[in-house]
Design a protein around this motif. Structure first.
Motif, PDB file in Angstrom:
ATOM      1  N   HIS A 267      55.884  93.046  91.062  1.00 23.24           N
ATOM      2  CA  HIS A 267      54.559  93.520  90.646  1.00 23.24           C
ATOM      3  C   HIS A 267      53.502  92.961  91.591  1.00 23.24           C
ATOM      4  N   ASN A 268      52.335  93.586  91.540  1.00 22.22           N
ATOM      5  CA  ASN A 268      51.191  93.125  92.341  1.00 22.22           C
ATOM      6  C   ASN A 268      51.598  92.901  93.801  1.00 22.22           C
ATOM      7  N   LEU A 269      52.238  93.892  94.364  1.00 19.99           N
ATOM      8  CA  LEU A 269      52.720  93.767  95.735  1.00 19.99           C
ATOM      9  C   LEU A 269      51.577  93.662  96.730  1.00 19.99           C
ATOM     10  N   LYS A 270      51.827  92.900  97.778  1.00 17.74           N
ATOM     11  CA  LYS A 270      50.834  92.649  98.819  1.00 17.74           C
ATOM     12  C   LYS A 270      51.383  93.119 100.161  1.00 17.74           C
ATOM     13  N   PRO A 271      50.508  93.417 101.109  1.00 20.29           N
ATOM     14  CA  PRO A 271      51.003  93.834 102.430  1.00 20.29           C
ATOM     15  C   PRO A 271      51.965  92.821 103.044  1.00 20.29           C
ATOM     16  N   GLU A 272      51.780  91.550 102.769  1.00 19.93           N
ATOM     17  CA  GLU A 272      52.677  90.530 103.322  1.00 19.93           C
ATOM     18  C   GLU A 272      54.054  90.542 102.687  1.00 19.93           C
ATOM     19  N   ASP A 273      54.247  91.331 101.641  1.00 18.18           N
ATOM     20  CA  ASP A 273      55.580  91.503 101.069  1.00 18.18           C
ATOM     21  C   ASP A 273      56.400  92.541 101.838  1.00 18.18           C
ATOM     22  N   THR A 274      55.785  93.215 102.783  1.00 15.32           N
ATOM     23  CA  THR A 274      56.486  94.215 103.587  1.00 15.32           C
ATOM     24  C   THR A 274      57.626  93.564 104.358  1.00 15.32           C
ATOM     25  N   ALA A 275      58.829  94.085 104.157  1.00 14.49           N
ATOM     26  CA  ALA A 275      60.022  93.511 104.794  1.00 14.49           C
ATOM     27  C   ALA A 275      61.234  94.344 104.418  1.00 14.49           C
ATOM     28  N   ASP A 276      62.328  94.063 105.096  1.00 13.94           N
ATOM     29  CA  ASP A 276      63.630  94.544 104.645  1.00 13.94           C
ATOM     30  C   ASP A 276      64.158  93.528 103.633  1.00 13.94           C
ATOM     31  N   TYR A 277      64.552  94.014 102.478  1.00 12.30           N
ATOM     32  CA  TYR A 277      65.040  93.147 101.413  1.00 12.30           C
ATOM     33  C   TYR A 277      66.564  93.262 101.326  1.00 12.30           C
ATOM     34  N   TYR A 278      67.223  92.116 101.271  1.00 14.01           N
ATOM     35  CA  TYR A 278      68.673  92.047 101.226  1.00 14.01           C
ATOM     36  C   TYR A 278      69.126  91.297  99.974  1.00 14.01           C
ATOM     37  N   CYS A 279      70.225  91.751  99.375  1.00 14.95           N
ATOM     38  CA  CYS A 279      70.831  90.931  98.339  1.00 14.95           C
ATOM     39  C   CYS A 279      72.095  90.292  98.908  1.00 14.95           C
ATOM     40  N   ALA A 280      72.403  89.128  98.386  1.00 18.02           N
ATOM     41  CA  ALA A 280      73.521  88.348  98.882  1.00 18.02           C
ATOM     42  C   ALA A 280      74.167  87.614  97.730  1.00 18.02           C
ATOM     43  N   ALA A 281      75.427  87.273  97.891  1.00 16.89           N
ATOM     44  CA  ALA A 281      76.179  86.574  96.858  1.00 16.89           C
ATOM     45  C   ALA A 281      76.762  85.282  97.403  1.00 16.89           C
ATOM     46  N   VAL A 282      76.805  84.277  96.552  1.00 20.26           N
ATOM     47  CA  VAL A 282      77.415  83.005  96.908  1.00 20.26           C
ATOM     48  C   VAL A 282      78.459  82.679  95.857  1.00 20.26           C
ATOM     49  N   THR A 283      79.546  82.056  96.284  1.00 22.11           N
ATOM     50  CA  THR A 283      80.664  81.817  95.377  1.00 22.11           C
ATOM     51  C   THR A 283      80.796  80.374  94.948  1.00 22.11           C
ATOM     52  N   ARG A 284      79.857  79.512  95.367  1.00 25.49           N
ATOM     53  CA  ARG A 284      79.977  78.106  95.006  1.00 25.49           C
ATOM     54  C   ARG A 284      78.599  77.567  94.655  1.00 25.49           C
ATOM     55  N   PRO A 285      78.536  76.525  93.861  1.00 24.77           N
ATOM     56  CA  PRO A 285      77.245  75.957  93.473  1.00 24.77           C
ATOM     57  C   PRO A 285      76.511  75.316  94.639  1.00 24.77           C
ATOM     58  N   GLY A 286      75.206  75.185  94.484  1.00 26.16           N
ATOM     59  CA  GLY A 286      74.414  74.343  95.366  1.00 26.16           C
ATOM     60  C   GLY A 286      73.777  75.010  96.554  1.00 26.16           C
ATOM     61  N   ALA A 287      74.012  76.312  96.766  1.00 30.40           N
ATOM     62  CA  ALA A 287      73.476  76.934  97.982  1.00 30.40           C
ATOM     63  C   ALA A 287      72.809  78.265  97.685  1.00 30.40           C
ATOM     64  N   VAL A 288      72.139  78.357  96.556  1.00 33.47           N
ATOM     65  CA  VAL A 288      71.683  79.671  96.124  1.00 33.47           C
ATOM     66  C   VAL A 288      70.370  80.099  96.762  1.00 33.47           C
ATOM     67  N   THR A 289      69.689  79.205  97.462  1.00 32.45           N
ATOM     68  CA  THR A 289      68.387  79.551  98.005  1.00 32.45           C
ATOM     69  C   THR A 289      68.344  79.551  99.530  1.00 32.45           C
ATOM     70  N   THR A 290      69.476  79.424 100.170  1.00 34.48           N
ATOM     71  CA  THR A 290      69.506  79.366 101.632  1.00 34.48           C
ATOM     72  C   THR A 290      70.317  80.511 102.205  1.00 34.48           C
ATOM     73  N   THR A 291      69.841  81.051 103.326  1.00 32.45           N
ATOM     74  CA  THR A 291      70.563  82.147 103.955  1.00 32.45           C
ATOM     75  C   THR A 291      71.928  81.682 104.441  1.00 32.45           C
ATOM     76  N   ASP A 292      72.001  80.456 104.948  1.00 33.61           N
ATOM     77  CA  ASP A 292      73.280  79.954 105.449  1.00 33.61           C
ATOM     78  C   ASP A 292      74.296  79.762 104.338  1.00 33.61           C
ATOM     79  N   GLY A 293      73.816  79.616 103.104  1.00 34.14           N
ATOM     80  CA  GLY A 293      74.727  79.345 102.008  1.00 34.14           C
ATOM     81  C   GLY A 293      75.403  80.565 101.435  1.00 34.14           C
ATOM     82  N   MET A 294      74.915  81.745 101.749  1.00 35.08           N
ATOM     83  CA  MET A 294      75.442  82.965 101.155  1.00 35.08           C
ATOM     84  C   MET A 294      76.760  83.377 101.800  1.00 35.08           C
TER      85      MET A 294
END
Length: 123
Positions: A83-110
């Motif tokens: 909601h309340n989208l801003k021009p700075e939200d413009t991007a390609d959005y990707y979903c990713a999955a991780v199979t182990r705890p502790g790395a849910v917020t990092t690109t390298d962890g996915m």
């Protein structure tokens, strides 16, 4: 785990979009699913994530208060309501999955990535 993202599009500033990430395959091994985005010329960054079991959620500061991540167990889909989208939200959005705890917020962890869906917010 296979991931299919959809729902991107063109929206005016202040508008809303809902992105979908459909998961298939060995979803029982999934610990969490996250949304990341990459704007032109910038690094891919974390947006939000949700634990597959239990539903705990994580948000980047830029997403707090505007974006909501949630899961529909049938049919194994994770949504990102924006909601309340801003021009700075413009991007390609990707979903990713991780199979182990502790790395849910990092690109390298996915462990698995879907193809992106483009979001463009006009001012």
């Amino acid at each position: 785990v296979q991931l299919q993202a959809s729902g991107g599009g063109l929206v005016q500033a202040g508008g809303s979009l809902r992105l979908s990430c459909a998961a298939s395959g060995r979803t029982f091994s999934t610990y969490a699913i996250g949304w990341f985005r990459q704007a032109p010329g910038k690094e891919r960054e974390f947006v939000a994530a949700i634990r597959w079991s239990g539903g705990r959620t994580y948000y980047a500061d830029s997403a707090k208060g505007r974006f909501t991540i949630y899961r529909d167990s049938a049919p194994n889909t994770v949504y990102l309501q924006m909601h309340n989208l801003k021009p700075e939200d413009t991007a390609d959005y990707y979903c990713a999955a991780v199979t182990r705890p502790g790395a849910v917020t990092t690109t390298d962890g996915m462990d698995y990535w879907g193809k992106g869906t483009q979001v463009t917010v006009s001012s």
